[in-house]
Design a protein around this motif. Structure first.
Motif, PDB file in Angstrom:
ATOM      1  N   GLY A 173      35.043  27.866  61.084  1.00  0.00           N
ATOM      2  CA  GLY A 173      33.676  28.364  61.206  1.00  0.00           C
ATOM      3  C   GLY A 173      32.971  28.394  59.865  1.00  0.00           C
ATOM      4  O   GLY A 173      33.445  27.859  58.863  1.00  0.00           O
ATOM      5  N   LYS A 174      31.821  29.038  59.823  1.00  0.00           N
ATOM      6  CA  LYS A 174      31.024  29.066  58.605  1.00  0.00           C
ATOM      7  C   LYS A 174      31.708  29.894  57.520  1.00  0.00           C
ATOM      8  O   LYS A 174      32.554  30.751  57.795  1.00  0.00           O
ATOM      9  N   VAL A 175      31.327  29.584  56.303  1.00  0.00           N
ATOM     10  CA  VAL A 175      31.908  30.295  55.167  1.00  0.00           C
ATOM     11  C   VAL A 175      31.454  31.752  55.200  1.00  0.00           C
ATOM     12  O   VAL A 175      30.262  32.044  55.304  1.00  0.00           O
ATOM     13  N   LYS A 176      32.402  32.650  55.105  1.00  0.00           N
ATOM     14  CA  LYS A 176      32.081  34.070  55.178  1.00  0.00           C
ATOM     15  C   LYS A 176      31.322  34.519  53.935  1.00  0.00           C
ATOM     16  O   LYS A 176      31.559  34.031  52.829  1.00  0.00           O
ATOM     17  N   MET A 177      30.420  35.467  54.138  1.00  0.00           N
ATOM     18  CA  MET A 177      29.640  35.998  53.027  1.00  0.00           C
ATOM     19  C   MET A 177      30.543  36.667  51.999  1.00  0.00           C
ATOM     20  O   MET A 177      30.199  36.724  50.811  1.00  0.00           O
ATOM     21  N   ASP A 178      31.697  37.151  52.442  1.00  0.00           N
ATOM     22  CA  ASP A 178      32.638  37.800  51.522  1.00  0.00           C
ATOM     23  C   ASP A 178      33.069  36.859  50.403  1.00  0.00           C
ATOM     24  O   ASP A 178      33.331  37.300  49.282  1.00  0.00           O
ATOM     25  N   HIS A 179      33.163  35.566  50.716  1.00  0.00           N
ATOM     26  CA  HIS A 179      33.578  34.603  49.694  1.00  0.00           C
ATOM     27  C   HIS A 179      32.510  34.463  48.614  1.00  0.00           C
ATOM     28  O   HIS A 179      32.831  34.353  47.427  1.00  0.00           O
ATOM     29  N   TYR A 180      31.249  34.471  49.027  1.00  0.00           N
ATOM     30  CA  TYR A 180      30.166  34.408  48.044  1.00  0.00           C
ATOM     31  C   TYR A 180      30.153  35.676  47.189  1.00  0.00           C
ATOM     32  O   TYR A 180      29.956  35.616  45.967  1.00  0.00           O
ATOM     33  N   MET A 212      32.823  25.889  48.376  1.00  0.00           N
ATOM     34  CA  MET A 212      33.303  27.245  48.642  1.00  0.00           C
ATOM     35  C   MET A 212      34.670  27.233  49.307  1.00  0.00           C
ATOM     36  O   MET A 212      35.367  28.254  49.351  1.00  0.00           O
ATOM     37  N   ASN A 213      35.064  26.070  49.819  1.00  0.00           N
ATOM     38  CA  ASN A 213      36.406  25.946  50.362  1.00  0.00           C
ATOM     39  C   ASN A 213      37.452  26.225  49.283  1.00  0.00           C
ATOM     40  O   ASN A 213      38.529  26.762  49.574  1.00  0.00           O
ATOM     41  N   SER A 214      37.128  25.885  48.046  1.00  0.00           N
ATOM     42  CA  SER A 214      38.039  26.192  46.934  1.00  0.00           C
ATOM     43  C   SER A 214      38.185  27.701  46.764  1.00  0.00           C
ATOM     44  O   SER A 214      39.274  28.209  46.500  1.00  0.00           O
ATOM     45  N   ILE A 215      37.073  28.422  46.912  1.00  0.00           N
ATOM     46  CA  ILE A 215      37.135  29.878  46.835  1.00  0.00           C
ATOM     47  C   ILE A 215      37.927  30.438  48.010  1.00  0.00           C
ATOM     48  O   ILE A 215      38.727  31.376  47.854  1.00  0.00           O
ATOM     49  N   PHE A 233      32.693  37.510  46.539  1.00  0.00           N
ATOM     50  CA  PHE A 233      33.876  37.420  45.669  1.00  0.00           C
ATOM     51  C   PHE A 233      33.547  36.652  44.395  1.00  0.00           C
ATOM     52  O   PHE A 233      33.887  37.079  43.282  1.00  0.00           O
ATOM     53  N   TYR A 234      32.856  35.525  44.539  1.00  0.00           N
ATOM     54  CA  TYR A 234      32.511  34.711  43.372  1.00  0.00           C
ATOM     55  C   TYR A 234      31.473  35.413  42.500  1.00  0.00           C
ATOM     56  O   TYR A 234      31.600  35.437  41.262  1.00  0.00           O
ATOM     57  N   ILE A 235      30.457  35.978  43.139  1.00  0.00           N
ATOM     58  CA  ILE A 235      29.410  36.663  42.376  1.00  0.00           C
ATOM     59  C   ILE A 235      29.982  37.848  41.601  1.00  0.00           C
ATOM     60  O   ILE A 235      29.623  38.098  40.446  1.00  0.00           O
ATOM     61  N   LYS A 236      30.912  38.566  42.223  1.00  0.00           N
ATOM     62  CA  LYS A 236      31.560  39.683  41.545  1.00  0.00           C
ATOM     63  C   LYS A 236      32.355  39.206  40.345  1.00  0.00           C
ATOM     64  O   LYS A 236      32.364  39.837  39.284  1.00  0.00           O
ATOM     65  N   ALA A 237      33.044  38.065  40.518  1.00  0.00           N
ATOM     66  CA  ALA A 237      33.834  37.511  39.413  1.00  0.00           C
ATOM     67  C   ALA A 237      32.924  37.045  38.283  1.00  0.00           C
ATOM     68  O   ALA A 237      33.272  37.167  37.100  1.00  0.00           O
ATOM     69  N   ALA A 238      31.741  36.512  38.629  1.00  0.00           N
ATOM     70  CA  ALA A 238      30.810  36.042  37.598  1.00  0.00           C
ATOM     71  C   ALA A 238      30.102  37.207  36.906  1.00  0.00           C
ATOM     72  O   ALA A 238      29.729  37.102  35.728  1.00  0.00           O
TER      73      ALA A 238
END
Length: 1442
Positions: free
Chosen positions: A843-850, A1143-1146, A852-857
């Motif tokens: 399914g679609k990429v979960k908002m949690d993944h975005y 985002m699949n990498s994330i 996760f990246y924004i928090k890391a940045a």
């Protein structure tokens, strides 16, 4: 399917339709055409690469010859696309002229141009899709052949040559630079004599400086050059090939864009006259800076790749040795090493991003300055700016700006691709192993009974072999490789820089090699021997003597420096460190051979595997993990042996297969397999430390220090009074005398039953006593002549094994295969499944993944960056409106051109500054995210329980650290920025058009809805294809890593071609996914282009219809902005879809950052005292343990107490739970019931570091890490942390530990001594020597509790004795638990713990247990034979002190 259907890609609509209904699987994708298969493409490439080598051409030439005919015709649609792009400003000009005109039939005049707009834009989309299809298809073809070429080259590459080649290449590069500098000086200064004098003095100074710095830099260079191992090759196969693939994707587009730039400039000059020439001059001024930036990019890309190679190598080393690292509690130390390299890598990444910002700033400023210079000059020359002039030229500038913005990016991709091509080309040019030796394996033995001529299977005459070569030899051999070796790429296979270092895996390195004293020293010297057909030849010798190296030489792995070698017949090989694949146990045995039930069952029996198969959950259909993680050392050795036997080869080279096997199993294998009926017509060469088998050999070869010191039959050597003990055992003369003196004492200590049973033996021992007394006199008279003693010792080597064969037969159950078993194969296979399929989200990429990246940045960086992007978009819109206001002249009245130009310049400068801030925020956020995500990933993997590593292939984990982290480093941040920026700009354009012509709102709703449907329809398929692609990449690396681990075995069996075909199948699955991905993207591009054409059509139509209500300037603004939608909307949709793929990498990384963790590393509240454990008392209370919840318990109610300083020997058959007990003690596996107390402290309540760091262990599989001897003994020596300073060991302590392990003299003889560089895996030391280094680690640690986990299984008796003597002296006051295959190592223990089926069978003093005929220890001792059993009893009863 018709022509137009294929042209518009309707033939793949079914795939998109299926993808919109369900998550796609590999079987749903489009089938790969036969002509695109890896095998066919590689065959074509190899022919061209051969021709290139003959013509001294490069890799690019070969690729061009292979794929150029299909690639270069793509220039035609590329030029057509450029032509259609350049037509759009002309249509705009005509429409604006109609709007400005006064004619009443404006619709009749304007509508043809409106429809021309529509058709031109749509056809342009078709040509673009054709260009992309050709480019993408060529790129995946190149990926396919390069992966195959690297794989094949790796199977043939020579490790030693690799390091020297890298050094040579680096030196040549340095020399070239120096020569260029000197030439420049000569040109400048050649006009006068003073210049010549100056030049000479400078040269002398340069030489002096070079001499001073050379020594310091040489070590650093050598260290960097030695990094060409698995990490580098993984990067070649992933990151480098990716960069080449990206360069090829956009190469045709870049050519079209360059032509577009040139034609646009010509049109501008024609349209604006000299003013455009002035603008062109401004454009040309920027090119020097651009080339400077590109040069910087080139250097930084190279540096990043070098550091990434080293990082991947360190991560791979960590993963390969994870169990040992956990036992030593070294996780944090290794993390510091990896993080240190990572920080250096990120420094280069950040520098690259900063230069990228500078680069982009130039190209963003360029259109602004060109526009200002052009319009200012146009006005200054007395011309008047009109909406037609401004917006037509502005559309040309937009056409110019897009390629000017993209060409630098594309050029950087080409530059990166060129760097990668050079790296791969260098790798493919490295020297290969001796092809002549490999050819020797292709001749089979012809058993001509009529011929009475003596046949020889293996013959060596005055042959010497050496791993090392001088650079002169290297240059000669490299030229041969370039001319001859690479043509055979199609026949080669899987080896790697990293793995060719493992060509000696398990082999016993020699002093010359290990010491590094001389680059030309021989590993084996003047070897002369003959091995006859159908004979058993046993090779023996001390540790490091060259036994395994001799087998490697026969296999052609070690370069021959002189002499002759002849090998007749096909070879099977069983390595000392068994190569086990991630497959079922049956497939490991069969390998590429067909399944013959009768033969297979017989081999299972003679190799002693039937009992083990009963214990496996699915028998021989049980899946075996990477490197045989779910098999014991003995089981792996037997599987490897069974593979060699099943292959039915003429010659069997067996490298110590009996070392890790229990005595009774070893006896069975030797007599039933090695000396059995099935192999009676085979030539067998056996390396062993098991001296009891020497009398059975047809020929013995004694080797020491790389030379054959004796050969012949056992009886011939015995009759020659050859001193076996000098070379094969380590008992000192005094120990031998003590053994003989105490033989008689031991007999009196035996119980009555043993006295009766061993009556004859006692008589024999009395005779030995008499002979001994005579020997003592002889020694006194003759000054220590020990020939008689040696002779008697040799006599004791003979063991009558057949007498006790019945014991083994009673305990091994024979399993016969029947129809019922065959029917249950499928069920059994599922039951025995170990390695899980790689999971993917659906399914679609979960908002949690975005998030996760924004928090890391960094949340604030991300928020600020978003606001800057919005501001940048507003500034761009403001600039366009300002131009409309300027050219209209009625909105702001009575203002000069200077006024408008000034504000235009101010808006532009603000836009540039905003863009710079946005780029800086992007760079900082990207580096932060890269650092945090990588470190978090490493942290979580390093703290995962061992179960995770047993069921997860290393290639799968490396893929996260390699491809996925590379995506996070350089792609993901740009993707997020592009999505946000493109979306805002597109909506800004639509709003601008709607403001100018409000009626445009009506079709806008339909257009936005159409965009949404197309994007959503495409995304569902694209997203799953990307996920499948990510999963398909992992097997490429897993298979590659696994193949490299078995490189020597593969080459020995001459199975390179089979491995190549297997690799091609894996690559085909990956390329098949890329094939579907490309076609779906082309489908999308045409439809997006159609949507863009509709936007332009309606914008032009409504501007034409509103001619009387809006000014020509605003109409021009509306149409001109609509023209931008074509590119920007395509960019937006592609970036949205591509972001999901990225985002699949994330997703994949996040999966690993949420793994189950081990118990806490440290628990401050439960931290034991510093001196704990003081006494070393261990209590097991009702202990139960199972490896996985669904499995049966391995340990069942273990209850026992080990008193302080006791020496405990643990015995039991394979699978009895010996090693499992130790795993519980270290909490490598957590027990689910019971307690373990050490000095009264419950170990389950303390942190893992506090427990493991206080226990000592000498593991079964010794591992050395790349680095110095110092860092291998004391890993804290490399740490710069102040916390670790107190943990460092002094040199005095290190030397003392080496002395205890009897390695001091050896290390002192090495170059650099404690700073001597150990290669990856410790391959420049033998297995025995590596085990002694592990002993030195244990001595250095000085733990109160020491565990020997079958530590002497793979070493000879001499090394075994060194270890045992050190333990008895150095650890006299410590608690020692020994798990042993050799009973003599534990017979003098205070107590023996016998385990059977996970339960305590018996636990008491050995002499007490030997009085119980029904006991396990009693039976195991009896199975060793009469002589050995008596010897073991003497040790137990104290008659012999060892």
């Amino acid at each position: 399917m018709g022509f137009f259907a294929k042209l518009l890609f309707f033939h793949i609509s079914h795939l998109l339709k299926l993808g919109s209904k369900k998550p796609l699987e590999t079987s749903d994708l489009l089938q790969l055409p036969k002509k695109e298969e890896c095998k066919k493409l590689t065959k074509r490439f190899n022919r061209q690469y051969l021709l290139a080598q003959k013509k001294k051409k490069g890799l690019i030439w070969s690729l061009n010859r292979t794929f150029g005919k299909a690639f270069w015709p793509g220039l035609i649609p590329a030029l057509l696309s450029t032509t259609f792009t350049l037509l759009t400003p002309l249509f705009l000009m005509k429409i604006l002229e109609v709007i400005e005109g006064t004619s009443d039939d404006y619709l009749k005049k304007g509508m043809p141009y409106v429809f021309s707009f529509l058709i031109t834009v749509f056809v342009q989309g078709i040509t673009n899709s054709k260009v992309n299809l050709i480019s993408e298809t060529t790129s995946y073809r190149i990926r396919s052949v390069l992966i195959s070429a690297i794989f094949q080259k790796s199977l043939k590459i020579n490790r030693k040559t690799l390091d020297l080649s890298k050094l040579k290449l680096d030196k040549e590069k340095g020399n070239d630079k120096e020569k260029e500098k000197e030439k420049e000086k000569e040109k400048i200064e050649s006009s006068n004599d003073e210049g010549k004098i100056k030049r000479k003095s400078e040269r002398k100074a340069d030489k002096a400086k070079k001499t001073e710095k050379e020594t310091a830099k040489e070590k650093e260079k050598e260290k960097e050059n030695a990094e060409a191992t698995l990490g580098q090759i993984v990067n070649l196969m992933s990151t480098d090939i990716d960069k080449i693939q990206f360069a090829m994707k956009f190469f045709l587009s870049m050519i079209g864009m360059i032509i577009q730039i040139i034609v646009s400039l010509i049109l501008l000059v024609n349209y604006l006259g000299w003013a455009a020439v002035i603008g062109l001059g401004v454009l040309l001024l920027n090119f020097p800076m651009n080339f400077f930036c590109l040069n910087k990019w080139f250097g930084l890309h190279t540096s990043i790749m070098t550091k990434a190679d080293l990082r991947i190598k360190r991560v791979n080393e960590f993963l390969q040795a994870i169990k040992l690292i956990k036992l030593y509690a070294w996780e944090k130390i290794f993390k510091k090493k990896v993080v240190s390299i990572r920080e250096e890598e990120l420094t280069y990444v950040k520098s690259l991003m900063m230069w990228r910002i500078v680069f982009l700033m130039i190209w963003i400023c360029l259109p602004l300055f060109v526009t200002i210079a052009t319009y200012f000059s146009y006005v200054a020359l007395g011309n008047k700016l009109t909406p037609v002039k401004v917006f037509t030229s502005l559309s040309l500038f937009d056409i110019l700006r897009i390629p000017l913005t993209l060409v630098p990016e594309l050029m950087s991709l080409v530059v990166s691709g060129k760097v990668s091509v050079i790296r791969i080309e260098n790798f493919l040019s490295f020297e290969e192993i001796d092809q002549e030796s490999q050819e020797l394996q292709k001749t089979r033995i012809v058993d001509d009974q009529k011929s009475k001529e003596k046949k020889i299977t293996i013959k060596l005459k005055n042959a010497s072999f050496s791993w090392n070569k001088t650079e002169e030899e290297l240059e000669s051999s490299s030229s041969k490789t370039n001319n001859n070796a690479n043509p055979n790429l199609d026949n080669g296979t899987d080896s790697s820089n990293d793995q060719t270092s493992r060509m000696t895996s398990g082999s016993e390195a020699l002093d010359g090699e290990e010491k590094g004293q001389n680059n030309t020293s021989n590993t084996l010297s003047d070897i002369t021997l003959e091995i006859l057909p159908h004979h058993l030849t046993i090779i023996v010798g001390p540790v490091g003597s060259g036994k395994s190296s001799l087998l490697s030489a026969i296999l052609g792995e070690i370069p021959k420096t002189k002499g002759k070698m002849q090998v007749k017949g096909t070879i099977a090989y069983s390595s000392q460190e068994s190569w086990i694949r991630n497959s079922t146990l049956r497939k490991n045995i069969l390998w590429q051979n067909e399944y013959n039930v009768r033969r297979y069952n017989k081999i299972k029996n003679i190799c002693g595997l039937e009992h083990d198969l009963e214990m496996l959950p699915a028998g021989d259909l049980t899946e075996i993990g990477e490197k045989g993680v779910n098999l014991s050392g003995g089981q792996k050795a037997r599987v490897s042996l069974a593979r060699a036997v099943y292959s039915d080869r003429d010659i069997l080279l067996l490298d110590d297969p009996l070392s890790a096997i229990d005595v009774h199993v070893g006896k069975h294998i030797f007599h039933k397999c090695i000396k059995g009926e099935l192999l009676q017509n085979k030539t067998i060469v056996l390396v062993t430390h098991q001296l009891q088998y020497l009398p059975f050999a047809d020929q013995l070869i004694i080797i020491d220090s790389g030379k054959v010191i004796a050969k012949g039959t056992y009886h011939e050597l015995k009759n020659q009074d050859f001193d076996f003990t000098k070379y094969l055992t380590s008992q000192s003369k005094n120990n031998q005398k003590k053994k003989k003196k105490n033989m008689k004492k031991n007999i009196k200590n035996n119980n009555n039953k043993n006295k009766n049973k061993n009556k004859k033996k006692n008589i024999k021992n009395k005779n030995i006593k008499k002979n001994k007394d005579g020997d003592d006199n002889k020694m006194k008279d003759n000054g220590g002549d020990e020939k008689t003693i040696s002779k008697e010792k040799n006599d004791m080597l003979w063991v009558n094994l057949n007498e006790n064969e019945k014991y083994f037969q009673e305990e091994i159950k024979v399993i016969t295969q029947n129809e019922t078993a065959s029917k249950s194969n499928h069920t059994s296979q599922n039951k025995g499944k170990l390695i899980n399929f790689e999971e993917r989200e659906i399914g679609k990429v979960k908002m949690d993944h975005y998030k996760f990246y924004i928090k890391a940045a960094g949340k604030y960086i991300a928020l600020f960056g978003f606001l800057v992007i919005v501001l940048s978009m507003l500034m761009g819109t403001a600039i366009n409106f300002w131009l409309a206001i300027w050219t209209d002249g009625t909105i702001i009245k009575n203002k000069s051109n200077e006024y408008y130009i000034t504000w235009y310049f101010i808006f532009g400068i603000i836009s540039v500054i905003v863009t710079f801030i946005q780029g800086y925020c992007s760079a900082v956020g990207s580096v932060n995210a890269s650092r945090n995500i990588h470190n978090n990933l490493f942290d979580r993997i390093s703290t995962s329980p061992m179960k995770f590593f047993e069921i997860t292939p290393i290639g799968r984990m490396l893929n996260r650290f390699n491809k996925d982290i590379a995506c996070v480093d350089t792609e993901l941040n740009d993707g997020l920025f592009s999505v946000v920026a493109s979306t805002l700009i597109v909506f800004g354009i639509l709003i601008t058009i709607a403001i100018v012509t409000p009626i445009f709102l009506l079709p806008t709703i339909a257009i936005v809805y159409l965009y949404y449907k197309i994007i959503n329809y495409f995304r569902q398929t694209s997203r799953e294809i990307k996920r499948l692609q990510s999963i398909a990449r992992s097997p490429v690396f897993s298979n590659f890593s696994e193949t490299l681990n078995g490189l020597q075995t593969i080459r020995a069996f001459n199975n390179q071609e089979w491995m190549v075909r297997e690799n091609e199948g894996i690559v085909n699955r990956l390329i098949e996914i890329e094939h579907s991905k490309i076609l779906t993207e082309c489908w999308l591009e045409i439809r997006l282009q159609f949507c863009g054409a509709i936007v332009i059509f309606f914008a032009s139509l409504f501007a034409l219809l509103a001619r009387n209500t809006i000014s020509a300037a605003l109409a021009a603004l509306s149409i001109q902005r609509a023209m931008s939608v074509i590119f920007l909307s395509n960019w937006m949709v592609q970036e949205i879809a591509d972001l999901e793929r990225k985002m699949n990498s994330i997703e994949r990384i996040r999966d690993y950052t949420e793994l189950a963790k081990e118990a806490p590393y440290k628990i401050p509240k439960s931290k034991p005292p510093k001196a704990w454990p003081k006494r070393g008392k261990i209590e097991f209370q009702n202990l139960k343990m199972k490896y996985r919840p669904e499995l049966e318990p391995v340990l069942k109610n273990i209850s026992l107490t080990i008193e302080p300083t006791e020496k405990i020997g643990v015995i039991g058959r394979t699978g009895s739970g010996k090693s499992s007990l130790m795993m519980c003690l270290f909490r490598i596996v957590e027990y689910y019931k019971g307690k373990i107390l050490i000095d009264g402290v419950d170990i389950a309540k303390m942190g893992l570091y506090d427990l493991r760091s206080k226990l000592g262990i000498i593991p079964q599989d010794p591992i050395l890490f790349e680095g110095t001897i110092r860092s291998n003994l004391d890993p804290y020596s490399d740490s710069e942390s102040h916390r670790d300073l107190g943990k460092r060991k002094s040199d005095l302590e290190l030397w003392e530990a080496l002395h205890c392990a009897q390695l001091k003299k050896k290390v002192q003889s090495l170059k650099g001594q404690l700073d001597f560089q150990i290669t990856e895996g410790g391959d420049n030391f033998s297995v025995g020597e590596k085990q002694l280094f592990c002993l030195a680690r244990a001595v250095l640690k000085n733990a109160q509790i020491l565990i020997l986990d079958e530590a002497t299984a793979n070493v000879d008796s001499k090394t075994d004795n060194i270890i045992q003597q050190t333990i008895r002296t150095k650890f006299k006051m410590c608690t020692v638990i020994t798990i042993a295959h050799r009973l003599n190592t534990v017979m003098d223990s205070d107590k023996i713990l016998a385990l059977e089926n996970g339960k305590v069978k018996e636990f008491d003093k050995p002499k007490k247990l030997l009085k119980n005929p029904k006991g396990l220890l009693y039976r195991l001792v009896e199975e060793t034979g009469n002589e050995n059993s008596q010897y073991l009893r003497n040790i137990a009863f104290g008659a012999i002190k060892i």
